[in-house]
Design a protein around this motif. Structure first.
Motif, PDB file in Angstrom:
ATOM      1  N   PHE A 154      36.163  47.741  26.382  1.00 25.60           N
ATOM      2  CA  PHE A 154      35.773  48.516  25.215  1.00 25.60           C
ATOM      3  C   PHE A 154      35.560  47.616  24.004  1.00 25.60           C
ATOM      4  O   PHE A 154      35.718  48.041  22.868  1.00 25.60           O
ATOM      5  N   LEU A 155      35.193  46.384  24.257  1.00 27.50           N
ATOM      6  CA  LEU A 155      34.956  45.440  23.180  1.00 27.50           C
ATOM      7  C   LEU A 155      33.781  45.919  22.329  1.00 27.50           C
ATOM      8  O   LEU A 155      32.700  46.207  22.836  1.00 27.50           O
ATOM      9  N   ASN A 156      34.008  46.045  21.009  1.00 29.20           N
ATOM     10  CA  ASN A 156      32.954  46.456  20.089  1.00 29.20           C
ATOM     11  C   ASN A 156      32.341  47.800  20.474  1.00 29.20           C
ATOM     12  O   ASN A 156      31.145  48.029  20.295  1.00 29.20           O
ATOM     13  N   ALA A 157      33.147  48.693  21.018  1.00 25.09           N
ATOM     14  CA  ALA A 157      32.658  50.017  21.390  1.00 25.09           C
ATOM     15  C   ALA A 157      32.682  50.931  20.176  1.00 25.09           C
ATOM     16  O   ALA A 157      33.662  50.946  19.426  1.00 25.09           O
ATOM     17  N   THR A 158      31.603  51.698  19.972  1.00 23.85           N
ATOM     18  CA  THR A 158      31.525  52.552  18.788  1.00 23.85           C
ATOM     19  C   THR A 158      31.166  53.990  19.099  1.00 23.85           C
ATOM     20  O   THR A 158      31.198  54.830  18.202  1.00 23.85           O
ATOM     21  N   SER A 159      30.813  54.320  20.327  1.00 23.05           N
ATOM     22  CA  SER A 159      30.397  55.684  20.626  1.00 23.05           C
ATOM     23  C   SER A 159      30.724  56.015  22.075  1.00 23.05           C
ATOM     24  O   SER A 159      30.799  55.124  22.927  1.00 23.05           O
ATOM     25  N   ALA A 160      30.929  57.309  22.349  1.00 24.32           N
ATOM     26  CA  ALA A 160      31.220  57.757  23.715  1.00 24.32           C
ATOM     27  C   ALA A 160      30.758  59.193  23.883  1.00 24.32           C
ATOM     28  O   ALA A 160      30.676  59.961  22.910  1.00 24.32           O
ATOM     29  N   LEU A 161      30.441  59.562  25.103  1.00 28.39           N
ATOM     30  CA  LEU A 161      30.121  60.957  25.417  1.00 28.39           C
ATOM     31  C   LEU A 161      30.492  61.236  26.864  1.00 28.39           C
ATOM     32  O   LEU A 161      30.818  60.327  27.641  1.00 28.39           O
ATOM     33  N   TYR A 162      30.452  62.528  27.255  1.00 30.86           N
ATOM     34  CA  TYR A 162      30.952  62.963  28.559  1.00 30.86           C
ATOM     35  C   TYR A 162      30.019  64.021  29.143  1.00 30.86           C
ATOM     36  O   TYR A 162      29.449  64.831  28.412  1.00 30.86           O
ATOM     37  N   PHE A 163      29.892  64.028  30.474  1.00 29.78           N
ATOM     38  CA  PHE A 163      29.133  65.092  31.127  1.00 29.78           C
ATOM     39  C   PHE A 163      29.429  65.071  32.617  1.00 29.78           C
ATOM     40  O   PHE A 163      30.068  64.143  33.136  1.00 29.78           O
ATOM     41  N   GLU A 164      28.958  66.099  33.306  1.00 31.25           N
ATOM     42  CA  GLU A 164      29.104  66.214  34.753  1.00 31.25           C
ATOM     43  C   GLU A 164      27.725  66.270  35.389  1.00 31.25           C
ATOM     44  O   GLU A 164      26.829  66.959  34.893  1.00 31.25           O
ATOM     45  N   VAL A 165      27.553  65.544  36.478  1.00 29.06           N
ATOM     46  CA  VAL A 165      26.340  65.613  37.286  1.00 29.06           C
ATOM     47  C   VAL A 165      26.757  65.564  38.746  1.00 29.06           C
ATOM     48  O   VAL A 165      27.501  64.665  39.153  1.00 29.06           O
ATOM     49  N   GLY A 166      26.287  66.514  39.512  1.00 30.40           N
ATOM     50  CA  GLY A 166      26.643  66.542  40.925  1.00 30.40           C
ATOM     51  C   GLY A 166      28.150  66.609  41.091  1.00 30.40           C
ATOM     52  O   GLY A 166      28.841  67.391  40.441  1.00 30.40           O
ATOM     53  N   ALA A 167      28.671  65.763  41.959  1.00 27.60           N
ATOM     54  CA  ALA A 167      30.100  65.788  42.279  1.00 27.60           C
ATOM     55  C   ALA A 167      30.919  64.873  41.379  1.00 27.60           C
ATOM     56  O   ALA A 167      32.079  64.613  41.683  1.00 27.60           O
ATOM     57  N   TYR A 168      30.350  64.426  40.265  1.00 29.12           N
ATOM     58  CA  TYR A 168      31.020  63.410  39.462  1.00 29.12           C
ATOM     59  C   TYR A 168      31.124  63.809  37.994  1.00 29.12           C
ATOM     60  O   TYR A 168      30.326  64.594  37.473  1.00 29.12           O
TER      61      TYR A 168
END
Length: 654
Positions: free
Chosen positions: A544-558
């Motif tokens: 997560f070095l220099n990480a500034t954004s994140a998001l989440y979702f589901e597709v298929g079995a994952y």
């Protein structure tokens, strides 16, 4: 789904014989199971159960530590099965099926033997796994004095679920699909460990698993073939009204999840079988074949920033949003509002979004765009709504602007309270819920704390009345223990709430060094305190070095957690972490924080290749943002690296 009344399988009758055994060599005991309908394979008529030649029973008593394995069954023309073993001494004995050789603390004692209904079973498409059919006989004597068979009776200690799947999907989706496993999970233990005493029967040891997984040989269980079903042995119990059985099926292409709710109390007694019909719909079936691809990318050159070709201002492109038609870029220029809409399907098609009515005295009048889910058909034609924040500092107010009538019309403003000297809000914001009921989360650039605004769902809702009617007082929310993690550090980053459930918690990022997860207790809807979970102060291998954004979702079995990773001023990475459908988003993140997760995560390309400008401009700061939008079965992900490039990815299930 249909729950039939629990039906008894069959009674269990068996016979035995005690032939004479030479002195000093133990007693040779022969048990004859004279009633072939008792064990162990269900025949094609679905009712008759017969012994197999590979079956073995165990002999034990409760006056010594005895657990003797019999020979394999010898089955005559009438279906009678004969078992032979040598017991160490005369006495009263019992037989149980199937023979099991427990050791250690589960070894045989004067309290009997330990036997289990296992949590891993291998049934066939028309029968149960013999290991799951636990039987106990009545007592018999081994004296060596007689060779006369005597009738003994067996009783079943377990119950059975008979599950038949019905194809309710559209088309031929499940045609030719073979089940490789079926997992059933209850609210109490389904598998079981018993201490079988004999005189006192079998005592359940309160040890087992809530889930039982049945596995099948390749291409043997055609999932929707008429007449095929799976029978799973379980611990007897009452399935209470309202309780659930969660069923997970894996095939070569799909992960199928179905939750069944008991319509009434079902007493599943020993020797009973509960037939269950399960209709599978499209919503239950999730593909395990998922791909990630880059759709297109726009990049800076050494001569010009990427957005200058349509008239954009270089080095002002901090944040991004997306809906089914456009990708939205806000320019961060003091006193000058400007928002661009770039066609998702044609990057040459770019147009300005209306900024009529947006105040120009804000530090950045247009700082951050987000597309918020809309549940009101009278707003924006029922489509989701673009919401843009300004950026406040000690001199300017914090505003949200909602495009309730589309991006070509004047947006509706709402002023949010809580701006005071030394507070900077609005660089980015995140959101949980819908336009009608949700929470907005702002990170204070100068203190690393979080400010929340709540919008409650009421009759007569109107965006323009949010401030006076439904917004919180703008209190800065303290995240306990974060001071120990972040110390005095300030700057870019944000709080990213997990979707769907407002109580799921957050993933927190601060550019340069740190990432952490935390949950909110109690209800985040009213809470102003948080509790950390699995916090990391060391990003380990630069995950997560220099990480500034994140998001989440589901597709298929994952499930996916996607985050940005700064590589240098002129390049950045978009990292796709993949977990199973049953994982929580926090689990997926924490596995990566712990330095694991390599098998469950991947990047589209090398870390430095996802959003890049090989000979292009560098960013003036660490601006890097993500947006996602689902269209059909696909999820599109837009990644914006300030002054460097804009990329669009697609995550697709086959």
């Amino acid at each position: 789904m249909i729950f039939a009344a629990a039906a008894a399988l069959v009674s269990c009758n068996k016979e035995m014989n005690n032939p004479e055994t030479p002195q000093g060599e133990g007693i040779k005991v022969t048990v004859i199971a004279g009633n072939p309908e008792t064990k162990t394979t269900l025949e094609s008529n679905g009712k008759t159960v017969s012994w197999k030649s590979t079956d073995k029973v165990g002999f034990f008593n409760h006056t010594a530590d005895v657990n003797v394995e019999s020979s394999a069954a010898s089955i005559d023309g009438e279906g009678k099965a004969t078992f032979t073993a040598t017991v160490p001494a005369a006495g009263t004995y019992y037989a149980y099926y199937p023979y099991q050789n427990e050791t250690g603390s589960n070894a045989p004692t004067t309290d009997g033997v330990v036997a289990r209904i296992p949590n891993a079973q291998t049934p066939t498409p028309t029968s149960f796994d013999p290991k799951a059919d636990l039987l106990l006989s009545s007592a018999f004597s081994a004296t060596g004095a007689t060779d006369t068979p005597a009738d003994i009776r067996f009783k079943r200690l377990g119950a059975f679920l008979k599950i038949q799947f019905i194809d309710g999907t559209t088309g031929t989706k499940l045609s030719g699909e073979y089940a490789t496993s079926v997992k059933v999970q209850g609210e109490a233990n389904l598998s079981a460990k018993y201490r079988i005493h004999g005189v006192n029967g079998a005592v359940y040891q309160d040890s087992g698993y809530k889930a039982i997984t049945a596995t099948y040989d390749a291409d043997t269980y055609a999932l929707t073939t008429a007449g095929q079903y799976t029978i799973i042995g379980v611990r007897p119990q009452t399935l209470a009204s309202g309780s659930t059985l969660a069923i997970t099926i894996t095939t070569g292409k799909y992960l199928i999840n179905k939750t069944l709710t008991m319509p009434s109390d079902v007493v599943l007694g020993a020797g009973n079988l509960l037939p269950i019909n399960v209709t599978l719909t499209d919503a239950d079936v999730k593909s395990t074949s998922v791909s990630v691809s880059r759709v297109w990318g726009l990049y800076s050159t050494s001569a010009a920033a990427w957005n200058e070709y349509y008239g954009g201002t270089a080095d002002t492109d901090r944040n991004v949003a997306m809906d089914e038609d456009y990708i939205y870029i806000c320019e961060t220029v003091k006193n000058t509002p400007k928002i661009w809409a770039i066609s998702r399907t044609n990057t040459a098609s770019v147009k300005p979004v209306s900024v009529e009515g947006i105040l120009t005295d804000s530090f950045w009048p247009t700082a951050c765009p987000r597309v918020i889910k809309n549940t009101d058909a009278s707003i924006n034609g029922g489509k989701d709504v673009l919401v843009v924040s300004s950026m406040s500092n000690s001199q300017t107010a914090l505003y949200l602007y909602a495009y309730l009538d589309g991006i070509d019309k004047k947006p509706t403003p709402v002023q949010l309270g809580g701006y005071i000297s030394g507070r900077r809000l609005g660089d980015t914001f995140t959101h949980w819920g819908t336009l009608q009921k949700g929470m907005y989360f702002f990170k204070d650039f100068n203190t690393e704390r979080m400010m929340t605004y709540k919008i409650a769902d009421t009759a007569g809702w109107d965006w323009a009345t949010v401030k006076s009617a439904y917004a919180t007082d703008g209190t800065i929310q303290t995240v306990p223990a974060q001071a120990n993690i972040l110390g005095p550090a300030v700057g870019a980053g944000g709080f990213f709430p997990y979707p769907n459930d407002k109580n799921n918690g957050f993933f927190g990022l601060r550019a340069e060094v740190q990432a952490y997860t935390f949950s909110i207790t109690p209800d985040v809807w009213s809470a102003k305190d948080g509790v950390d979970t699995a916090v990391s102060t060391s990003t380990g291998s630069g995950y997560f070095l220099n990480a500034t954004s994140a998001l989440y979702f589901e597709v298929g079995a994952y499930k996916y957690v996607v985050y940005t990773r700064q590589v240098s001023g002129g390049a950045g990475g978009v990292m796709f972490l993949r977990g199973s459908y049953s994982d929580s988003y926090a689990d997926i993140i924490n596995a990566r924080i712990a330095g694991g997760g390599a098998a469950a995560s991947f990047s589209v390309a090398a870390d430095s290749d996802d959003v890049t400008s090989t000979n292009g401009k560098s960013s003036g700061n660490l601006g890097f943002d993500l947006a996602a939008f689902q269209i059909g079965d696909d999820v599109y992900v837009a990644a914006l690296k300030q002054n460097v490039g804009l990329s669009l990815f697609k995550v697709s299930a086959e």
